[in-house]
Design an enzyme around this catalytic site. Structure first.
Site, PDB file in Angstrom:
ATOM      1  N   SER A  84       1.671  -7.563  -0.660  1.00  0.00           N
ATOM      2  CA  SER A  84       2.521  -8.422   0.175  1.00  0.00           C
ATOM      3  C   SER A  84       2.013  -9.849   0.311  1.00  0.00           C
ATOM      4  O   SER A  84       2.778 -10.737   0.691  1.00  0.00           O
ATOM      5  CB  SER A  84       2.757  -7.788   1.542  1.00  0.00           C
ATOM      6  OG  SER A  84       1.594  -7.798   2.320  1.00  0.00           O
ATOM      7  N   THR A 123       0.820  -1.217   0.000  1.00  0.00           N
ATOM      8  CA  THR A 123       0.000   0.000   0.000  1.00  0.00           C
ATOM      9  C   THR A 123       0.851   1.264   0.000  1.00  0.00           C
ATOM     10  O   THR A 123       0.492   2.273  -0.612  1.00  0.00           O
ATOM     11  CB  THR A 123      -0.947  -0.011   1.226  1.00  0.00           C
ATOM     12  OG1 THR A 123      -1.815  -1.130   1.103  1.00  0.00           O
ATOM     13  CG2 THR A 123      -1.776   1.248   1.332  1.00  0.00           C
ATOM     14  N   THR A 149       1.596  -4.336   4.277  1.00  0.00           N
ATOM     15  CA  THR A 149       1.458  -4.678   5.695  1.00  0.00           C
ATOM     16  C   THR A 149       0.810  -6.046   5.917  1.00  0.00           C
ATOM     17  O   THR A 149       0.922  -6.602   7.009  1.00  0.00           O
ATOM     18  CB  THR A 149       0.596  -3.617   6.408  1.00  0.00           C
ATOM     19  OG1 THR A 149      -0.671  -3.543   5.749  1.00  0.00           O
ATOM     20  CG2 THR A 149       1.261  -2.260   6.386  1.00  0.00           C
ATOM     21  N   ASP A 150       0.148  -6.566   4.880  1.00  0.00           N
ATOM     22  CA  ASP A 150      -0.647  -7.784   5.095  1.00  0.00           C
ATOM     23  C   ASP A 150       0.174  -8.973   5.588  1.00  0.00           C
ATOM     24  O   ASP A 150      -0.313  -9.793   6.359  1.00  0.00           O
ATOM     25  CB  ASP A 150      -1.385  -8.177   3.805  1.00  0.00           C
ATOM     26  CG  ASP A 150      -2.521  -7.216   3.487  1.00  0.00           C
ATOM     27  OD1 ASP A 150      -2.810  -6.334   4.318  1.00  0.00           O
ATOM     28  OD2 ASP A 150      -3.126  -7.343   2.402  1.00  0.00           O
TER      29      ASP A 150
HETATM   30  N1  ASP Z   1      -3.159  -3.617   2.566  1.00  0.00           N
HETATM   31  C1  ASP Z   1      -1.875  -4.055   2.246  1.00  0.00           C
HETATM   32  C2  ASP Z   1      -0.797  -3.063   2.664  1.00  0.00           C
HETATM   33  O1  ASP Z   1      -0.897  -2.527   3.673  1.00  0.00           O
HETATM   34  C3  ASP Z   1      -1.617  -4.566   0.907  1.00  0.00           C
HETATM   35  C4  ASP Z   1      -0.348  -5.320   0.967  1.00  0.00           C
HETATM   36  O2  ASP Z   1      -0.045  -5.886   1.995  1.00  0.00           O
HETATM   37  O3  ASP Z   1       0.380  -5.324  -0.015  1.00  0.00           O
HETATM   38  O4  ASP Z   1       0.163  -2.784   2.039  1.00  0.00           O
END
Ligand code: ASP
Length: 326
Positions: free
Chosen positions: A58, A14, A90-91
């Site tokens: 991720s 993100t 973050t995932d």
């Molecule tokens: N929502 C996720 C992020 O915080 C998407 C990911 O992990 O790529 O980046």
């Protein structure tokens, strides 16, 4: 005065996402260089070398991407970097941090960060997180602490951090343990002494698969029964409560442990598995007697990573020892 050298690797997520013309939703598109441009204060702190290693959401990162990142980070430090920052989604950050921490042998800090709001959203948190991560990576007090996660002005240990909220800016926490430190007025302030570092050699085997299954009410053990035929080399179960499964699952576990390692953790998201409390069939005493290992304070997700790395370097016989140490 010469500035410290900081290496930044961008992996996507993100923090690098933007709306694209003609497409629905945000997608990873910003390179490491573009991320830096959004944080003007950063170049005053360090001589920054940024590289975009990939641009993935991720959930699509894999162990090969992480081993490639590790080699890159080792090269950067050998070439003089005093700190390493990784930006990613973050995932899967709790898993990537733990994976990298188990393999990071140097004293130089590695700090992982990202964002909960995309770069084009109002109140995007990526730039502040990147600046905070840089400060932590360059802080003398971060040396010897391995890989840490910095989000929302908190510093978390790779071992305990967990993504506890799907969309909130304060998505990261270390249940039971709390953050290792905070960013206060632009400075890293540690609240806790570093814990002993535990590292493993890079895996030689990389194609093995470890399954993670969650025990749920009324679920027949159909997948568990076929786990060997499906090609898995080990299985982790996120069990009920303190590490429990149904009678039916317990019976299958009893048949599996002679063939592959079975670890039982808790699906609760916080707390330890038990060792000597419950005596019913499917309780931890029964599962231990059947040859399963309890994950203790380690989350089922992280136990899966530990088992993958141990098997990758032919050290699965050390599993019990590692689970007791962490
Ligand atoms: N929502 C996720 C992020 O915080 C998407 C990911 O992990 O790529 O980046």
């Amino acid at each position: 005065m010469t500035k410290p050298v900081l290496a930044i690797a961008a992996l996507g997520g993100t923090v690098s996402m933007q709306a694209q013309a003609g497409q629905k939703g945000v997608m990873p598109s910003l390179t490491g260089e573009a991320l830096l441009a959004a944080v003007p204060g950063l170049s005053a702190l360090a001589d920054v070398r940024a590289e975009t290693l990939c641009l993935h959401p991720s959930a699509s990162l894999d162990f090969d991407d992480l081993l490639h990142l590790l080699e890159w980070a080792n090269r950067q430090v050998d070439a003089g970097a005093q700190g390493v920052v990784v930006t990613q989604g973050t995932d899967s950050m709790d898993e990537t941090a733990f994976f990298l921490d188990l393999l990071w042998e140097k004293n130089v800090p590695v700090v992982i960060t990202g964002a909960m709001r995309a770069a084009t959203q109002p109140g995007a948190d990526g730039p502040a997180n990147l600046l905070a991560a840089t400060r932590v990576a360059l802080d003398e007090g971060s040396r010897g602490r391995g890989v840490q996660v910095v989000m929302n002005d908190q510093i978390h240990s790779a071992r305990y951090v967990s993504k506890c909220d799907s969309l909130a800016v304060h998505a990261f926490a270390s249940p039971l343990f709390g953050p290792q430190g905070l960013i206060i007025e632009g400075r890293a302030v540690y609240l806790k002494a570093p814990h002993a570092r535990l590292t493993l050699p890079a895996p030689v085997l990389r194609s093995h698969q470890i399954a993670l299954l969650e025990a749920t009410l009324g679920d027949a053990p159909l997948i568990l029964e076929r786990i060997v035929d499906l090609g898995y080399s080990g299985v982790v179960i996120a069990g009920f409560g303190a590490g429990h499964v149904s009678r039916e699952w317990a019976q299958v576990i009893g048949r599996l442990t002679g063939t592959l390692p079975v670890i039982v953790g808790t699906r609760t998201g916080s707390g330890s598995t038990a060792r000597e409390t419950y005596g019913f069939e499917g309780g931890e005493l029964d599962l231990i007697a059947k040859g399963a290992r309890m994950s203790g304070l380690l989350s089922a997700r992280k136990a899966r990573i530990l088992l993958w790395l141990l098997m990758g370097s032919g050290r699965e016989d050390e599993l019990e020892h590692w689970l007791a140490m962490i």
